[in-house]
Design a protein around this motif. Structure first.
Motif, short mmCIF file in Angstrom:
data_model
loop_
_atom_site.label_atom_id
_atom_site.label_comp_id
_atom_site.label_asym_id
_atom_site.label_seq_id
_atom_site.Cartn_x
_atom_site.Cartn_y
_atom_site.Cartn_z
N THR A 240 1.40 -5.56 -5.84
CA THR A 240 2.34 -5.73 -6.96
C THR A 240 3.75 -6.03 -6.48
O THR A 240 4.44 -6.91 -7.03
N PHE A 241 4.20 -5.32 -5.44
CA PHE A 241 5.59 -5.45 -5.00
C PHE A 241 5.73 -6.20 -3.68
O PHE A 241 6.84 -6.31 -3.14
N GLU A 242 4.62 -6.71 -3.16
CA GLU A 242 4.64 -7.53 -1.94
C GLU A 242 5.32 -6.80 -0.79
O GLU A 242 6.26 -7.32 -0.16
N VAL A 243 4.86 -5.58 -0.54
CA VAL A 243 5.39 -4.77 0.56
C VAL A 243 4.21 -4.24 1.35
O VAL A 243 3.06 -4.33 0.94
N SER A 244 4.50 -3.67 2.52
CA SER A 244 3.45 -3.06 3.33
C SER A 244 3.02 -1.75 2.66
O SER A 244 3.86 -1.00 2.14
N PRO A 245 1.72 -1.45 2.67
CA PRO A 245 1.25 -0.22 2.03
C PRO A 245 1.66 1.02 2.81
O PRO A 245 1.68 1.01 4.04
N PRO A 246 2.03 2.10 2.12
CA PRO A 246 2.36 3.35 2.82
C PRO A 246 1.10 3.97 3.41
O PRO A 246 -0.01 3.68 2.98
N SER A 247 1.27 4.83 4.40
CA SER A 247 0.13 5.48 5.04
C SER A 247 -0.03 6.90 4.52
O SER A 247 0.94 7.53 4.07
N PHE A 248 -1.26 7.39 4.60
CA PHE A 248 -1.56 8.74 4.10
C PHE A 248 -1.40 9.76 5.22
O PHE A 248 -2.10 9.69 6.23
N GLU A 249 -0.50 10.69 5.03
CA GLU A 249 -0.31 11.79 5.96
C GLU A 249 -0.04 13.04 5.14
O GLU A 249 1.10 13.32 4.76
N LYS A 250 -1.09 13.79 4.84
CA LYS A 250 -0.95 14.95 3.96
C LYS A 250 -0.07 16.01 4.61
O LYS A 250 -0.34 16.45 5.73
N PRO A 251 0.97 16.44 3.95
CA PRO A 251 1.85 17.47 4.51
C PRO A 251 1.21 18.85 4.41
O PRO A 251 0.33 19.10 3.59
N ALA A 252 1.65 19.75 5.26
CA ALA A 252 1.17 21.13 5.20
C ALA A 252 1.96 21.90 4.14
O ALA A 252 3.00 21.45 3.67
N GLY A 253 1.44 23.05 3.77
CA GLY A 253 2.18 23.93 2.87
C GLY A 253 2.17 23.50 1.43
O GLY A 253 3.14 23.77 0.70
#
Length: 339
Positions: free
Chosen positions: A222-235
């Motif tokens: 949709t926005f013609e950008v690189s997709p973010p990556s998944f990194e689940k935070p702790a807590g």
């Protein structure tokens, strides 16, 4: 006072939980005392040998398996439970027992109605929290609509709390995700980026990796950008949706165990209850309370219960049975978590 399962609360006129039937109450009470004394294996053996028509003892055994981390035994019991009661089996979802959660008052923000510029004061309150170790509860169960500005404000608050390594408890995250997802479409930019980014943030915090990756690809196109990556935070914890008329103020998180001479904790509880009405004691991390400590806590709450409403929420069924035996239901409202 009434004792209710969390998902049964529908208002002040809700019916009490009748799960504990007369013929099984002695077993539940005996196991509650054994569990309170720390005899886990004996409690397990007695529950395994005493399961019958009363669901409450099944729930106690489910909780014991959850606390012990025994998913195989839990899954086997779930199959038997579904067959016995002709209902959907409970699913394994490790509860937030124990750990190093921040005990004490948990600042809580309950977002409701439309997420727009009007949420700015709530966001400012979150930004103003100064504790070095911070635990925050955010509730989205009552959100009905949103605009780009409101999404941007909530997104900034979440990202700020995450950057500060705050412990987050999210209630209603799945509801808000569904609301956002239903209005976003690939290739349409009219809603702006903020709703997309808020959806991705909530999916990230909730640990929904597959949904995150699907949304990330749609956002990328949709926005013609690189997709973010998944990194689940702790807590980060996800909590059950809050009932429609449940209290929404700051909660007090009880520790994993209460025993010995907990006078310092009881003093903190005293102070909290004296300042909040209703006062909500969060039992979601509470694993065990010994008998003497249960009586001491009850005695501390008794004189305050006549002045304000006190609720104990999200407790496991082993602790609930002990509290019931000691007499908590006479002065407070109890809400064990629901299977």
């Amino acid at each position: 006072m009434e004792e209710l399962a969390t998902t049964q609360l529908i208002g002040d006129d809700a019916l009490p939980d009748t799960a504990v039937e007369a013929e099984s109450a002695p077993l539940a009470e005996e196991v509650a005392l054994i569990w309170a004394s720390g005899e886990t294996e004996l409690a397990r053996h007695m529950l395994q040998g005493g399961l019958g028509a009363d669901r409450a003892t099944w729930w106690m055994l489910f909780d014991l398996y959850q606390i012990a981390g025994d998913q195989a035994a839990f899954d086997d019991l779930a199959i038997d439970y579904a067959s016995r009661f002709e209902t959907s089996p409970p699913t394994w979802k490790p509860l937030a027992y124990g750990g190093s959660a921040v005990v004490g008052v948990t600042p809580t923000e309950a977002f409701a109605g439309r997420l727009d510029a009007g949420v700015a004061p709530q966001v400012e309150r979150l930004r103003g929290l100064k504790d070095a170790r911070l635990r925050v509860r955010l509730e989205f169960d009552r959100v009905t609509d949103f605009d780009e500005e409101g999404c941007a404000l909530v997104l900034a608050a979440l990202q700020s709390l995450r950057a500060r390594r705050a412990e987050l408890v999210l209630s209603g995250a799945a509801h808000l995700c569904s609301l956002l997802r239903a209005t976003l479409a690939v290739g349409r930019r009219d809603s702006g980026e903020a709703p997309w980014l808020l959806l991705l943030e909530l999916q990230l915090l909730s640990g929904s990796e597959k949904a995150f990756e699907e949304t990330a690809m749609d956002y990328c196109v949709t926005f013609e950008v690189s997709p973010p990556s998944f990194e689940k935070p702790a807590g980060v914890e996800t909590a059950p949706a809050s009932p429609a008329r449940a209290a929404t103020g700051d909660r007090f998180l009880l520790p994993a165990t209460i025993g010995g001479d907990p006078h310092e904790l009881l003093d903190q509880v005293d102070l909290y209850i004296s300042q909040y009405d209703p006062a909500v004691l969060d039992c979601s991390h509470l694993v065990r309370v010994d008998y003497a400590a249960a009586g001491a806590l009850l005695n501390r709450m008794r004189p305050l219960a006549g002045e304000r409403r006190i609720e104990l929420r999200d407790m496991n069924h082993l602790v609930a049975a002990l509290f019931r035996l000691v007499g908590y239901a006479d002065i407070v409202r109890m809400f064990p978590h629901k299977y």
